[in-house]
Design an enzyme around this catalytic site. Structure first.
Site: not given
Length: 153
Positions: A27-28
């Site tokens: 994810d980020f």
């Protein structure tokens, strides 16, 4: 590269396969997105079967009798610790139960000695039209935990 090197290795307990965590898995924040663990688990199950001589294409073509396939019916999964970008994780797969039309597998994902994910996967045996069917004896014999790994495997 040999098929064995590409598909992990058979072990005394079942199968082990390493994967590197890539940017696309995260994810980020650089932590593996929870659904990506399912990809690692699926690939390890597929290669476990392949190294045991049970390829999905062969199953569908009836190499063990009538055409058949495996379909995940139920999965319990515990996310215990995160993997991060560039980590190397190892998926261990072992058969814990064989039934007439199902297989139950335990799968664990480790980073070194740290257990990251633990999953119990119930897999149904189905015909090409999706109906349940009995597992061929030859397939059951190969998946039996007592079936030893080949020499050098």
């Amino acid at each position: 590269m040999s098929e064995t090197g590409l598909a992990g290795r058979l072990t005394e307990f079942g199968h082990a396969q390493s994967f590197r965590v890539y940017f696309e898995d995260t994810d980020f924040s650089g932590v593996v997105y929870h659904a990506r663990y399912l990809h690692f688990l699926e690939r390890a199950r597929t290669d476990f079967l392949r190294l045991k001589g049970i390829g999905h294409r062969a199953l569908m073509e009836g190499a063990f009798g009538e055409p058949m396939a495996f379909a995940v019916r139920h999965m319990e999964i515990d996310f215990l610790a995160p993997a991060r970008i560039d980590d190397v994780v190892v998926v261990e797969t072992r058969t814990v139960l064989l039934g007439g039309a199902r297989v139950v597998l335990d799968q664990k994902i480790y980073r070194g000695e740290i257990l990251l994910v633990a999953a119990r996967v119930k897999v149904a045996v189905i015909s090409p039209d999706g109906r349940p069917r009995r597992m061929p004896r030859a397939v059951a014999a190969i998946l039996d935990p007592a079936f030893s790994a080949p020499k050098g495997g």
